[in-house]
Each structure stands twice: as C-alpha cells, then as structure tokens.
Design a protein around this motif. Structure first.
Motif, PDB file in Angstrom:
ATOM      1  N   VAL A 104       9.593 -35.655  12.665  1.00 41.15           N
ATOM      2  CA  VAL A 104       9.060 -34.386  13.146  1.00 41.15           C
ATOM      3  C   VAL A 104       8.356 -33.930  11.644  1.00 41.15           C
ATOM      4  N   VAL A 105       7.201 -33.484  11.792  1.00 41.95           N
ATOM      5  CA  VAL A 105       6.659 -32.905  10.741  1.00 41.95           C
ATOM      6  C   VAL A 105       6.496 -31.382  10.636  1.00 41.95           C
ATOM      7  N   ARG A 106       6.689 -30.888   9.394  1.00 47.95           N
ATOM      8  CA  ARG A 106       6.512 -29.245   9.504  1.00 47.95           C
ATOM      9  C   ARG A 106       5.751 -29.042   8.328  1.00 47.95           C
ATOM     10  N   TRP A 107       5.124 -27.812   8.873  1.00 45.69           N
ATOM     11  CA  TRP A 107       4.038 -27.327   7.814  1.00 45.69           C
ATOM     12  C   TRP A 107       4.502 -25.831   7.508  1.00 45.69           C
ATOM     13  N   GLU A 108       4.409 -25.306   6.208  1.00 47.30           N
ATOM     14  CA  GLU A 108       4.632 -23.920   5.921  1.00 47.30           C
ATOM     15  C   GLU A 108       3.844 -23.553   4.762  1.00 47.30           C
ATOM     16  N   ARG A 109       3.705 -22.521   4.572  1.00 49.97           N
ATOM     17  CA  ARG A 109       2.855 -21.876   3.299  1.00 49.97           C
ATOM     18  C   ARG A 109       3.881 -21.328   2.791  1.00 49.97           C
ATOM     19  N   PRO A 110       4.056 -21.734   1.260  1.00 50.09           N
ATOM     20  CA  PRO A 110       5.481 -21.315   0.341  1.00 50.09           C
ATOM     21  C   PRO A 110       5.149 -19.820   0.188  1.00 50.09           C
ATOM     22  N   GLY A 111       6.153 -18.945   0.401  1.00 46.24           N
ATOM     23  CA  GLY A 111       6.076 -17.720   0.261  1.00 46.24           C
ATOM     24  C   GLY A 111       5.643 -16.884   1.453  1.00 46.24           C
ATOM     25  N   ALA A 112       5.460 -17.552   2.445  1.00 49.60           N
ATOM     26  CA  ALA A 112       4.691 -16.478   3.808  1.00 49.60           C
ATOM     27  C   ALA A 112       5.341 -17.139   4.782  1.00 49.60           C
ATOM     28  N   GLY A 113       4.891 -16.560   6.159  1.00 51.51           N
ATOM     29  CA  GLY A 113       5.656 -16.963   7.237  1.00 51.51           C
ATOM     30  C   GLY A 113       5.485 -18.170   7.816  1.00 51.51           C
ATOM     31  N   PRO A 114       5.933 -18.453   8.995  1.00 51.20           N
ATOM     32  CA  PRO A 114       5.840 -19.796   9.573  1.00 51.20           C
ATOM     33  C   PRO A 114       4.453 -19.865  10.075  1.00 51.20           C
ATOM     34  N   LEU A 115       4.120 -21.308  10.181  1.00 54.67           N
ATOM     35  CA  LEU A 115       2.756 -21.503  10.667  1.00 54.67           C
ATOM     36  C   LEU A 115       2.384 -20.803  12.224  1.00 54.67           C
ATOM     37  N   GLY A 116       1.206 -20.075  12.323  1.00 59.90           N
ATOM     38  CA  GLY A 116       0.943 -19.500  13.227  1.00 59.90           C
ATOM     39  C   GLY A 116       0.519 -20.410  14.421  1.00 59.90           C
ATOM     40  N   LEU A 143       5.535 -29.567  19.193  1.00 62.19           N
ATOM     41  CA  LEU A 143       6.998 -29.101  19.149  1.00 62.19           C
ATOM     42  C   LEU A 143       7.134 -27.613  19.263  1.00 62.19           C
ATOM     43  N   GLY A 144       6.619 -27.061  18.164  1.00 64.69           N
ATOM     44  CA  GLY A 144       6.702 -25.662  18.282  1.00 64.69           C
ATOM     45  C   GLY A 144       5.463 -25.010  17.293  1.00 64.69           C
ATOM     46  N   ALA A 145       5.694 -23.778  16.808  1.00 62.13           N
ATOM     47  CA  ALA A 145       4.481 -22.979  15.968  1.00 62.13           C
ATOM     48  C   ALA A 145       4.459 -23.942  14.799  1.00 62.13           C
ATOM     49  N   ALA A 146       5.527 -24.264  14.360  1.00 63.03           N
ATOM     50  CA  ALA A 146       5.572 -24.861  12.799  1.00 63.03           C
ATOM     51  C   ALA A 146       5.889 -26.610  12.673  1.00 63.03           C
ATOM     52  N   SER A 147       5.818 -27.099  14.026  1.00 65.15           N
ATOM     53  CA  SER A 147       6.529 -28.370  14.030  1.00 65.15           C
ATOM     54  C   SER A 147       5.569 -29.341  14.828  1.00 65.15           C
TER      55      SER A 147
END
Length: 357
Positions: A104-116, A143-147
């Motif tokens: 399961v891969v997750r993307w996030e921008r450090p210091g910001a909200g979850p992936l849109g 799987l979801g907005a950030a995965s």
C-alpha cells in the motif's frame, strides 16, 4: 501533453500568405492543422485506453478483496490480459508468478494536508511510469484519497524490498519531489486472492510509518529518537537488498517489524480507551509542572531500570537519585522495581508521545 496544448501549438504555428485574399490560410497551414488534430486525437485515444485499463485494474482489485465471484485462475488470467505478470527479457511470461507482494503506497506533502482526490490520477501515472522504468508490472488501484493498493508479481528469488524501493524512488522523481512517498509491505502470498487479503495489513503499516515519520521529523533521512524507523530499519533494509545506502537516503519501504509497538500505537491514536490507559498509568506526571518527573521516568525506563547506569547518565549521586525515584513511585502509586509496572509505564509514555500529550 493534452488535446488543448497540442492543438494550441499547431494553431500558433499557422502563417498567413503575404497578400493572400481575405487572409486565407495557405495549404501548408491547413495540412499542419490537420496533423495537429490527428496528434491530439491520438493522445486523447491513448488517455482513454489508459483510463479504461486503470478502471479494469481497480475493479479486479476490489473483486480480489471480496472474492465471492472470482477464483484464482480467472483472476490471474484477467491480470495477464491487462499486461500484469512477470516480465522476462521485456516480454510478459505465460508462467504464473512465484508470489504476489501486497503493498500500500501513501503520498503526502510534508507539512500540508492529505493528498487531494483530484491528484490520484497523477499518483497512479507516476507509479505506472516508475514500474515501466523498472521493467516490472503491478496491479494497482485507488484505496482512498492518499493511498494506492498494489499487488506486485514476483519471480523466484526477487529482492522484494529493493524492487519496491526503486519503484517508489522513481515515482517520487516523476512527481518532481512535490510529495513524500512511502509504502507498507506485507508478506508475499502465492496467489492473488491471498495477497489481496493482506492489503489491509500493509495499509496499517503505511499509516503507522507516516505517523512515525511525522513524529520523528525524519522524512528527509534524519535520525529518529530511538532508531525505530530511520536508523535500525534502514540498516536492515540495506542488508536485505544487499547494498549500502548513502547517508542522505530516505527510507520509503516499511514492514511490520519496522514500525513495531510505536506503529501499533500510532494506528490506535485518538482511541479514548488508549488515552484513558495512559492517564491512569501516568497520572500527574503528564502535567506540565511535572516535566522533571516525566523526564526522570523516561530516562529510567530507557536504562532498563538500571539505577546505577541512570545515575551516571544524568550525573546525579546515587543517594539523590534514589530519593527522587522514591518520590516518583509515591506519585505513580506503583513499584518501579516491578517489571510489569515498568512495561505499563513505558507503553503509557509512548502513547503520550503519539498523542502529543
């Protein structure tokens, strides 16, 4: 390149024939315009095929996670028709993979909200590009907005984590470093259905890794406080992949043994029962004015209850230390010589860290 940019480039290149009647378009410009339209239509058709393939992969993934109407043979056949399987010399092999790796891969921008939600397509595009670059394939779907859930077909004796690390690194480069990328990895299974059943576990590992990296501030490779993620796990991964990492390398691939107890507590963050346990164990030690008591308890537990070692570490005489520990015991209402009490207090302190108390 999309339809509008392609067509716009062609139209900007149009030229008028000097002195032509009513500014008519020269035949060469008409040919260029038709060529531009053909290119744009080709790109549009390719995008349509790519979207259809992505929808088919996502549908197959969801069926595998609830395998009431799909069996292993039909699932493998459908995956093969989608071009998913082991590549041998760049050609899709007819033989079944030795195993399927749930990721399961997750993307996030450090210091910001979850992936849109609108950025999921870019994520999958980056992942598909990275898989092609590494000359491997995978069944991937949202799987979801950030995965993103991924089942990676493996040949025998494939270095699993090394493959995932390379794909994630390439995908992050494709996204031009705008997002931090990491993945939770579960144990491989011989069949697709078994591997799909482990995606929830991989998702929890990825979520725990995100929480731990956010806590430790080691997203860019800095050391964690206890070596749970950034130090020990990176060394283990280097040993598994058979290659040494540079000092600036950042860990992207995590397994259950990498997140361990802190990972479990990160997954339980916000649970009132867990918070109640921490408050019951630590009591007034959680108060701001009791910061010295909390620090003393943390250091004592870090020394494994060894008072002599603790006295050396905090540069305090043993009689003075024993007096402070006795007062701490009275406030906590437990004996610090009891191993079970030390375990409970240690877990409570970790909960307080995860919860930000």
């Amino acid at each position: 390149m999309d339809f509008s940019s392609s067509l716009g480039r062609v139209l900007r290149g149009r030229r008028r024939r000097p002195g032509s009647r009513r500014g008519g378009v020269v035949p060469g410009a008409r040919a260029a315009e038709r060529a531009g339209q053909a290119v744009a239509l080709t790109l549009l058709s390719e995008r349509s095929r790519r979207n259809e393939k992505r929808q088919a992969e996502t549908a197959l993934l969801h069926e595998l996670r609830r395998p009431w109407n799909v069996d292993e043979d039909s699932a493998r056949r459908r995956a093969h028709e989608l071009g998913i399987g082991v590549l041998r010399h760049g050609v899709l092999s007819e033989a079944a993979p030795a195993a399927w790796l749930p990721v399961v891969v997750r993307w996030e921008r450090p210091g910001a909200g979850p992936l849109g939600e609108h950025q999921g397509g870019a994520v999958l595009d980056g992942l598909a590009w990275a898989l092609g670059r590494e000359r491997t394939t995978a069944l991937a779907g949202r799987l979801g907005a950030a995965s993103v859930a991924v089942l990676v077909p493996l040949a025998a004796r494939t270095p699993q984590d090394a493959v995932v690390e390379r794909v994630l690194t390439a995908a992050e480069q494709r996204l031009e470093g705008a997002w931090r990328v990491l993945a939770g990895v579960s144990d491989p299974e011989s069949g697709m259905i078994g591997a799909a059943a482990r995606l929830d576990e991989a998702g929890m590992i990825a979520e725990a890794a995100v929480s731990l990296l956010a806590r430790d501030g080691c997203a860019e490779g800095g050391p964690s406080q206890d070596g749970t993620v950034a130090d020990r796990a990176a060394r283990q991964d280097a040993a598994r992949s058979g290659s040494a990492r540079s000092g600036s390398a950042r860990r992207r691939c995590f397994r259950a043994q990498d997140v361990r107890l802190r990972g479990l507590l990160a997954m339980l963050r916000g649970d009132e029962r867990v918070q109640m346990f921490a408050r019951a164990e630590l009591g007034s030690v959680l108060d701001v004015e009791r910061h010295e008591d909390r620090e003393l308890l943390t250091q004592f537990l870090a020394c494994g209850g060894n008072k002599s070692l603790l006295a050396q570490r905090i540069h305090l005489s043993r009689p003075a230390l024993y007096g402070r520990l006795a007062r701490l015991e009275r406030r906590l209402g437990v004996s610090l010589d009891d191993p079970e009490s030390r375990t409970s207090l240690h877990v409570a302190l970790l909960i307080a860290e995860v919860e930000g108390c």
